[in-house]
Design a protein around this motif. Structure first.
Motif, PDB file in Angstrom:
ATOM      1  N   GLY A  42       0.828  -1.190   0.000  1.00  0.00           N
ATOM      2  CA  GLY A  42       0.000   0.000   0.000  1.00  0.00           C
ATOM      3  C   GLY A  42       0.864   1.241   0.000  1.00  0.00           C
ATOM      4  N   PRO A  43       0.472   2.303  -0.703  1.00  0.00           N
ATOM      5  CA  PRO A  43       1.312   3.499  -0.802  1.00  0.00           C
ATOM      6  C   PRO A  43       1.371   4.286   0.502  1.00  0.00           C
ATOM      7  CG  PRO A  43      -0.803   3.861  -1.850  1.00  0.00           C
ATOM      8  CD  PRO A  43      -0.773   2.424  -1.464  1.00  0.00           C
ATOM      9  N   LEU A  44       2.462   4.995   0.665  1.00  0.00           N
ATOM     10  CA  LEU A  44       2.628   5.878   1.809  1.00  0.00           C
ATOM     11  C   LEU A  44       1.594   7.003   1.719  1.00  0.00           C
ATOM     12  CD1 LEU A  44       4.607   6.191   4.212  1.00  0.00           C
ATOM     13  CD2 LEU A  44       5.899   7.764   2.779  1.00  0.00           C
ATOM     14  N   LYS A  45       0.874   7.238   2.790  1.00  0.00           N
ATOM     15  CA  LYS A  45      -0.182   8.252   2.779  1.00  0.00           C
ATOM     16  C   LYS A  45       0.294   9.591   3.326  1.00  0.00           C
ATOM     17  CE  LYS A  45      -4.702   9.456   4.619  1.00  0.00           C
ATOM     18  NZ  LYS A  45      -4.262  10.745   5.202  1.00  0.00           N
ATOM     19  N   ALA A  46       0.947   9.543   4.476  1.00  0.00           N
ATOM     20  CA  ALA A  46       1.282  10.801   5.138  1.00  0.00           C
ATOM     21  C   ALA A  46       2.504  10.621   6.029  1.00  0.00           C
ATOM     22  CB  ALA A  46       0.101  11.304   5.969  1.00  0.00           C
ATOM     23  N   LEU A  47       3.210  11.721   6.225  1.00  0.00           N
ATOM     24  CA  LEU A  47       4.349  11.769   7.133  1.00  0.00           C
ATOM     25  C   LEU A  47       4.231  13.012   8.006  1.00  0.00           C
ATOM     26  CD1 LEU A  47       7.515  10.952   4.949  1.00  0.00           C
ATOM     27  CD2 LEU A  47       6.616   9.588   6.833  1.00  0.00           C
ATOM     28  N   THR A  48       4.586  12.878   9.273  1.00  0.00           N
ATOM     29  CA  THR A  48       4.734  14.032  10.152  1.00  0.00           C
ATOM     30  C   THR A  48       6.119  13.966  10.764  1.00  0.00           C
ATOM     31  OG1 THR A  48       2.368  14.027  10.690  1.00  0.00           O
ATOM     32  CG2 THR A  48       3.822  15.286  12.135  1.00  0.00           C
ATOM     33  N   VAL A  49       6.889  15.030  10.615  1.00  0.00           N
ATOM     34  CA  VAL A  49       8.235  15.076  11.180  1.00  0.00           C
ATOM     35  C   VAL A  49       8.279  16.153  12.254  1.00  0.00           C
ATOM     36  CG1 VAL A  49       9.346  14.191   9.107  1.00  0.00           C
ATOM     37  CG2 VAL A  49       9.059  16.645   9.355  1.00  0.00           C
ATOM     38  N   TYR A  50       9.051  15.884  13.300  1.00  0.00           N
ATOM     39  CA  TYR A  50       9.115  16.751  14.469  1.00  0.00           C
ATOM     40  C   TYR A  50      10.523  17.322  14.615  1.00  0.00           C
ATOM     41  CZ  TYR A  50       4.640  14.727  15.897  1.00  0.00           C
ATOM     42  OH  TYR A  50       3.325  14.336  15.956  1.00  0.00           O
ATOM     43  N   GLY A  51      10.604  18.612  14.871  1.00  0.00           N
ATOM     44  CA  GLY A  51      11.884  19.288  15.012  1.00  0.00           C
ATOM     45  C   GLY A  51      12.624  18.921  16.278  1.00  0.00           C
ATOM     46  N   ASN A  52      13.827  19.427  16.372  1.00  0.00           N
ATOM     47  CA  ASN A  52      14.688  19.132  17.510  1.00  0.00           C
ATOM     48  C   ASN A  52      15.646  20.301  17.679  1.00  0.00           C
ATOM     49  OD1 ASN A  52      15.764  17.700  19.625  1.00  0.00           O
ATOM     50  ND2 ASN A  52      16.863  16.216  18.366  1.00  0.00           N
ATOM     51  N   SER A  53      16.140  20.519  18.866  1.00  0.00           N
ATOM     52  CA  SER A  53      17.160  21.539  19.124  1.00  0.00           C
ATOM     53  C   SER A  53      18.235  20.949  20.018  1.00  0.00           C
ATOM     54  CB  SER A  53      16.559  22.781  19.794  1.00  0.00           C
ATOM     55  OG  SER A  53      15.660  23.447  18.917  1.00  0.00           O
ATOM     56  N   VAL A  54      19.475  21.188  19.656  1.00  0.00           N
ATOM     57  CA  VAL A  54      20.616  20.678  20.414  1.00  0.00           C
ATOM     58  C   VAL A  54      21.494  21.853  20.812  1.00  0.00           C
ATOM     59  CG1 VAL A  54      22.691  19.251  20.322  1.00  0.00           C
ATOM     60  CG2 VAL A  54      20.576  18.430  19.262  1.00  0.00           C
ATOM     61  N   GLN A  55      21.834  21.932  22.072  1.00  0.00           N
ATOM     62  CA  GLN A  55      22.733  22.974  22.567  1.00  0.00           C
ATOM     63  C   GLN A  55      24.013  22.332  23.058  1.00  0.00           C
ATOM     64  OE1 GLN A  55      21.213  25.563  25.710  1.00  0.00           O
ATOM     65  NE2 GLN A  55      22.523  27.206  24.957  1.00  0.00           N
ATOM     66  N   ASN A  56      25.118  22.783  22.521  1.00  0.00           N
ATOM     67  CA  ASN A  56      26.420  22.229  22.884  1.00  0.00           C
ATOM     68  C   ASN A  56      27.040  23.019  24.026  1.00  0.00           C
ATOM     69  OD1 ASN A  56      26.380  20.240  20.814  1.00  0.00           O
ATOM     70  ND2 ASN A  56      26.891  21.817  19.322  1.00  0.00           N
ATOM     71  N   GLY A  57      27.055  22.427  25.202  1.00  0.00           N
ATOM     72  CA  GLY A  57      27.678  23.080  26.341  1.00  0.00           C
ATOM     73  C   GLY A  57      26.691  23.861  27.185  1.00  0.00           C
ATOM     74  N   THR A  58      27.213  24.450  28.259  1.00  0.00           N
ATOM     75  CA  THR A  58      26.428  25.276  29.172  1.00  0.00           C
ATOM     76  C   THR A  58      26.662  26.740  28.829  1.00  0.00           C
ATOM     77  OG1 THR A  58      26.653  23.641  30.929  1.00  0.00           O
ATOM     78  CG2 THR A  58      26.004  25.867  31.584  1.00  0.00           C
ATOM     79  N   PRO A  59      25.598  27.496  28.561  1.00  0.00           N
ATOM     80  CA  PRO A  59      25.790  28.887  28.118  1.00  0.00           C
ATOM     81  C   PRO A  59      26.272  29.792  29.240  1.00  0.00           C
ATOM     82  CG  PRO A  59      23.463  28.436  28.466  1.00  0.00           C
ATOM     83  CD  PRO A  59      24.176  27.128  28.633  1.00  0.00           C
ATOM     84  N   SER A  60      27.054  30.800  28.852  1.00  0.00           N
ATOM     85  CA  SER A  60      27.448  31.874  29.761  1.00  0.00           C
ATOM     86  C   SER A  60      27.642  33.130  28.931  1.00  0.00           C
ATOM     87  CB  SER A  60      28.728  31.524  30.519  1.00  0.00           C
ATOM     88  OG  SER A  60      29.836  31.507  29.644  1.00  0.00           O
ATOM     89  N   ALA A  61      27.640  34.269  29.601  1.00  0.00           N
ATOM     90  CA  ALA A  61      27.774  35.535  28.883  1.00  0.00           C
ATOM     91  C   ALA A  61      29.099  35.617  28.130  1.00  0.00           C
ATOM     92  CB  ALA A  61      27.649  36.699  29.859  1.00  0.00           C
ATOM     93  N   ASP A  62      30.147  35.042  28.681  1.00  0.00           N
ATOM     94  CA  ASP A  62      31.472  35.098  28.053  1.00  0.00           C
ATOM     95  C   ASP A  62      31.730  33.933  27.106  1.00  0.00           C
ATOM     96  OD1 ASP A  62      32.079  37.405  29.508  1.00  0.00           O
ATOM     97  OD2 ASP A  62      32.770  36.214  31.226  1.00  0.00           O
ATOM     98  N   SER A  63      30.957  32.864  27.235  1.00  0.00           N
ATOM     99  CA  SER A  63      31.174  31.677  26.409  1.00  0.00           C
ATOM    100  C   SER A  63      29.826  31.132  25.950  1.00  0.00           C
ATOM    101  CB  SER A  63      31.943  30.613  27.203  1.00  0.00           C
ATOM    102  OG  SER A  63      32.181  29.475  26.408  1.00  0.00           O
ATOM    103  N   PRO A  64      29.257  31.699  24.880  1.00  0.00           N
ATOM    104  CA  PRO A  64      27.928  31.264  24.433  1.00  0.00           C
ATOM    105  C   PRO A  64      27.940  29.823  23.946  1.00  0.00           C
ATOM    106  CG  PRO A  64      28.926  32.756  22.831  1.00  0.00           C
ATOM    107  CD  PRO A  64      29.806  32.777  24.035  1.00  0.00           C
ATOM    108  N   ALA A  65      26.794  29.161  24.068  1.00  0.00           N
ATOM    109  CA  ALA A  65      26.606  27.784  23.598  1.00  0.00           C
ATOM    110  C   ALA A  65      25.583  27.822  22.474  1.00  0.00           C
ATOM    111  CB  ALA A  65      26.144  26.878  24.733  1.00  0.00           C
ATOM    112  N   GLU A  66      26.023  27.490  21.280  1.00  0.00           N
ATOM    113  CA  GLU A  66      25.171  27.560  20.101  1.00  0.00           C
ATOM    114  C   GLU A  66      23.993  26.593  20.203  1.00  0.00           C
ATOM    115  OE1 GLU A  66      25.623  27.283  15.210  1.00  0.00           O
ATOM    116  OE2 GLU A  66      27.172  26.468  16.529  1.00  0.00           O
ATOM    117  N   ILE A  67      22.854  27.012  19.676  1.00  0.00           N
ATOM    118  CA  ILE A  67      21.650  26.184  19.619  1.00  0.00           C
ATOM    119  C   ILE A  67      21.377  25.867  18.156  1.00  0.00           C
ATOM    120  CG2 ILE A  67      19.180  26.056  20.103  1.00  0.00           C
ATOM    121  CD1 ILE A  67      19.729  28.152  22.358  1.00  0.00           C
ATOM    122  N   THR A  68      21.293  24.586  17.819  1.00  0.00           N
ATOM    123  CA  THR A  68      21.125  24.163  16.434  1.00  0.00           C
ATOM    124  C   THR A  68      19.848  23.358  16.292  1.00  0.00           C
ATOM    125  OG1 THR A  68      23.533  24.000  16.248  1.00  0.00           O
ATOM    126  CG2 THR A  68      22.231  23.024  14.484  1.00  0.00           C
ATOM    127  N   GLY A  69      19.031  23.704  15.291  1.00  0.00           N
ATOM    128  CA  GLY A  69      17.805  22.980  15.011  1.00  0.00           C
ATOM    129  C   GLY A  69      17.979  22.025  13.842  1.00  0.00           C
TER     130      GLY A  69
END
Length: 540
Positions: A42-69
């Motif tokens: 039977g053919p594929l009818k529908a897909l639902t994909v869910y986003g995600n966010s990953v942050q590398n490290g603990t953020p601080s004012a002097d050492s930011p931690a990037e957030i990637t989706g």
């Protein structure tokens, strides 16, 4: 009657009946690919994909931690939706700041006279003409300097969406054979099969010259009657985009009519694909075989042998004096739990990919994600943004609510459309500050908080005035590390993106297992699939 499904990282599956059709569904556990074992007829009818966010490290004012989706930046650097830097009745000028000392290629097609210039800054006081084109198409390579600003000038006051959609600016080279991609992000969804061994790929298999590799079974004659030792004939598969390094795989070798032979399964490193000399054997499995034998071997690929490619090999060792014919069929599986009782052969299927193009990545905070719902049958797609994104450059209307006795200031800015209940607002994440879960307070330095009541964002940090704080925000923005915050919308933003999907590129399911994964650097947090199920399986 029920519908069963085997799912990698099982979370749930089943069926619903719609009219006379049976619709199967499955939901993956977080972080796993979606595996449709019985999406066979039977053919594929529908897909639902869910986003995600990953942050590398603990953020601080002097050492930011990037957030990637979820979503990879496309190669095109020209944003057609960005406002031109100059627009009059006679001309439109677009400008882009370039990286220093970098090679670029620009492609333009237009019915207006086009001038492409390089400038030392955005003021365009001086310029170097790169190209002048009356009409038509052109590709032009050029190099930026220490500080270079590119301008694209059209000698018409209005440029159509059609022409703007064809402009491409990339680092490196770009030619007529390259596929156009819009500015922004792409989410590649990959449909692949269970068996990773492609017997038909001559770069991934080696056998006797007379062997028949036209089908799933490799058929070969062997003659070692005059040999004084074993003679090897075999197949191998290289570590590639499908095989990951430092990963266990199950190699299943099915053999028929291989008398007076042994089967070897090894993992080794070779400097060139197909050349076994100078190789280092990592794992070896050997067993004397009889007719109609299935061998299972677990082999692990490597990632620490400099300059080498890891190969998984299975081959037949023909005994001295032996002569005959054999059939062999290979499966390379990521599922290392497979046994003789559970194994069902499936042929190799070329991975198929289609891209979803987005202005921004799909993100997640707490348990809430951005989603894309694809109704493949009706060719409709809906993007639901549940996660908001703030990016500050220091020009915002910040206020200073005073200081405590330690000299630490609390800065606030008004904004709305966020969920203010504790469990949700506390799931917000920031590149430079940790979340203050106890409401706006003086007690914790270098934190941020979303207000429970008033629609405000608070940041508590040092600084003698709001002007000093805004200057710091500008510095962070100019350095390429702007202060960013991701939070949950109170009212999600729903957008129809049906016109951004290449529906013809979505493959039809094949008979066998289909695994749906994201080819992005950050994996999706979840995938759900629905398909029309014509294969009914009695439960119990």
């Amino acid at each position: 009657m029920g519908f069963t499904d085997r799912i990698t990282g099982y979370s749930g599956s089943g069926f619903v009946r719609t009219g006379s059709s049976l619709r199967g569904y499955c939901t993956t556990a977080e972080g796993y690919p979606c595996e449709l074992t019985y999406c066979r007829e039977g053919p594929l009818k529908a897909l639902t994909v869910y986003g995600n966010s990953v942050q590398n490290g603990t953020p601080s004012a002097d050492s930011p931690a990037e957030i990637t989706g979820v979503g990879d930046r496309t190669a095109n650097l020209f944003d057609k939706n960005k406002e031109p830097i100059s627009k009059t009745a006679n001309q439109v000028i677009y400008g882009i700041q370039l990286n220093k000392n970098t090679a670029y290629t620009l492609y333009v097609t237009s019915d207006a006279v086009t001038y492409t210039n390089l400038h030392p800054d955005e003021n365009m006081n001086a310029s170097e003409l790169v190209a002048r084109r009356e009409t038509g198409n052109y590709y032009i390579p050029f190099n930026s300097g220490e500080n270079t600003y590119l301008s694209i000038r059209f000698t018409k006051g209005t440029i159509s969406e059609e022409y703007l959609s064809k402009i491409i600016l990339t680092e490196g080279t770009f030619g007529a054979s390259d596929k156009y991609e819009p500015y922004g992000y792409k989410l590649p969804l990959i449909m692949s099969g269970k068996n990773l061994f492609n017997v038909g790929d001559k770069n991934s298999s080696s056998w006797a010259a007379s062997a028949d590799t036209s089908g799933d079974w490799i058929k070969a004659e062997y003659d070692n009657t005059n040999g004084t030792s074993e003679r090897y004939i075999g197949v191998y598969t290289n570590v590639s985009a499908e095989l990951k390094t430092d990963t266990n795989y199950c190699i299943v070798t099915e053999i028929e009519r291989a008398e007076n032979c042994a089967v070897h399964t090894v993992t080794d490193n070779a400097y060139r694909p197909g050349q076994f000399t100078g190789s280092q054997v990592i794992y070896q499995y050997r067993e004397t075989v009889v007719s109609n034998k299935i061998n299972f071997a677990i082999a692990k690929t490597k990632n620490d042998f400099a300059g080498a490619e890891t190969m998984l090999r299975t081959f037949i060792a023909v005994a001295a004096g032996a002569k005959g014919s054999c059939k062999i069929r290979i499966s390379v599986l990521e599922d290392t739990s497979v046994t003789a009782n559970s194994f069902v052969y499936e042929p190799y299927h070329e991975p198929q990919c289609f891209n979803i193009y987005l202005d921004e990545p799909l993100n997640k905070t707490g348990s809430i994600s951005d989603t894309i719902e694809l109704d493949i049958k009706n060719k409709s797609a809906v993007l639901t943004r549940k996660i908001g994104h703030l990016l500050f450059n220091g020009d915002e209307a910040w206020n200073n609510e005073g200081t405590d006795t330690s000299g630490i200031y609390r800065y606030q800015i008004a904004f709305d459309n966020y969920v203010s209940t504790d469990n949700v607002r506390n799931s917000a994440i920031c590149t430079h500050f940790t979340t203050n879960t106890s409401s706006p307070t003086w007690t914790t330095e270098n934190t941020f908080a979303l207000s429970r009541g008033a629609k405000k964002l608070y940041i508590r940090t040092d600084g003698s005035s709001v002007e000093v704080f805004k200057a710091w925000l500008k510095e962070q923005y100019s350095a390429g590390t702007p202060v960013e915050i991701y939070y949950q919308y109170e009212t999600p933003i729903v957008t129809d993106i049906s016109d951004k999907i290449n529906w013809d590129a979505i493959p039809e399911p094949w008979k066998g297992t289909i695994t749906i994964t994201s080819g992005t650097q950050i994996p999706l947090s979840n995938v759900e699939a629905e398909y029309y199920a014509t294969k009914k399986i009695k439960e119990g």
